[in-house]
Design an enzyme around this catalytic site. Structure first.
Site: not given
Length: 304
Positions: A65-66
């Protein structure tokens, strides 16, 4: 009792805490790594999916993800180091979609109620998430610009953009900025745009650039924007939580359509997958490097 750089009873305490998350049903499984004094301790517990039988392994692959964002920033800084990009130069040369921007007079105003941007957008604006487009933390969506981003398919969310980098930039360029460049912080989208910039400035796809300049030299053989078919059996199922019931629901199965094949775009803010045991290795390698962007002498340890 001490074992090398670790104290055995403290490792056991950590093991019980981690196993507790699985036993309570918080997560189906997990992998953790502790690095100290050049030694890394790795353990895994649970399964790759809820009610699944395939065990979690130390080389299991996760969507990160991030955590993709700092990798994209590192890619951009390689080009800065080589003077192919500069932090404070306008990005218009490579991203003409961002030239001559209009800025909303008010973030909640009509999309046509704008003024000219006070200056061009720079790489620094993209990397610091201050270029004027991103997640506006008002939910449910209430502002016209939020709805416009959603309609264009670029509203920050777990649903990654599936079109080409050019299509992504066309969508971004169709919207006014929510604030003047450099004058406000909006999460997420700046790093997606920075990824397109890296691709155009390098003459490669972002995926190819990262593989050649970061993942390959660091021995990060299981890191990338998609998981090939021969590794899908190591990919953990992704879940999302229903905040009303607190229960986990399947967001993307390991053998679903999201990751086993390359996408036209490489979502530079949230799209990477990798195995956890490469994290401490890449930290050690990058810390030991001299002038090169990534030390070619560093290689991943063999998976057990």
């Amino acid at each position: 009792m001490s074992t090398g750089n670790f104290v055995a009873d403290r490792l056991e305490r950590m093991r019980k805490v981690m196993a507790g998350h699985v036993e309570r049903g918080d997560v189906p499984g997990l992998v953790w790594a502790v690095s100290r004094g050049g030694e890394t301790h790795v353990e895994a517990v649970g399964a790759l999916s809820l009610n699944g039988t395939a065990p979690m392994r130390r080389d299991s692959i996760f969507r990160i993800a991030s955590l993709t964002k700092p990798v994209t920033a590192a890619a951009a800084m390689i080009l800065v180091e080589e003077s192919r990009l500069r932090l404070d130069d306008p990005v218009d040369k490579w991203l003409p979609e961002l030239a001559d921007r209009k800025v909303l007079k008010s973030v909640d105003g009509k999309l046509t109620d704008t003024i000219p941007a006070s200056r061009p957008i720079t790489l620094r604006d993209l990397l610091t998430l201050r270029f004027g487009v991103g997640a506006i933390m008002v939910y449910p969506f209430a502002y016209p610009v939020q709805h416009a981003m959603a309609e264009a398919g670029i509203a920050p969310s777990a649903d990654l953009f599936r079109g080409s980098p050019d299509a992504f930039m066309k969508a971004v360029g169709s919207l006014p900025l929510a604030h003047q460049p450099g004058e406000g912080w909006l999460y997420h989208t700046g790093l997606d745009v920075a990824g397109v910039l890296v691709g155009r400035a390098s003459g490669q796809s972002l995926s190819a650039f990262m593989q050649e300049r970061i993942f390959g030299p660091l021995g990060m053989k299981d890191t990338g924007f998609h998981v090939p078919a021969e590794k899908v059996d190591r990919l953990a199922t992704a879940y999302s939580r229903d905040f009303q019931t607190g229960k986990l629901g399947v967001y993307d199965e390991a053998k679903g359509a999201c990751l086993p094949s390359p996408r036209p775009s490489n979502p530079a803010a949230a799209g990477l997958c990798r195995q956890p045991t490469t994290i401490s290795l890449s930290r050690r390698c990058s810390s030991a490097r001299a002038s090169s962007a990534a030390s070619a002498s560093c290689r991943a340890p063999r998976s057990s």
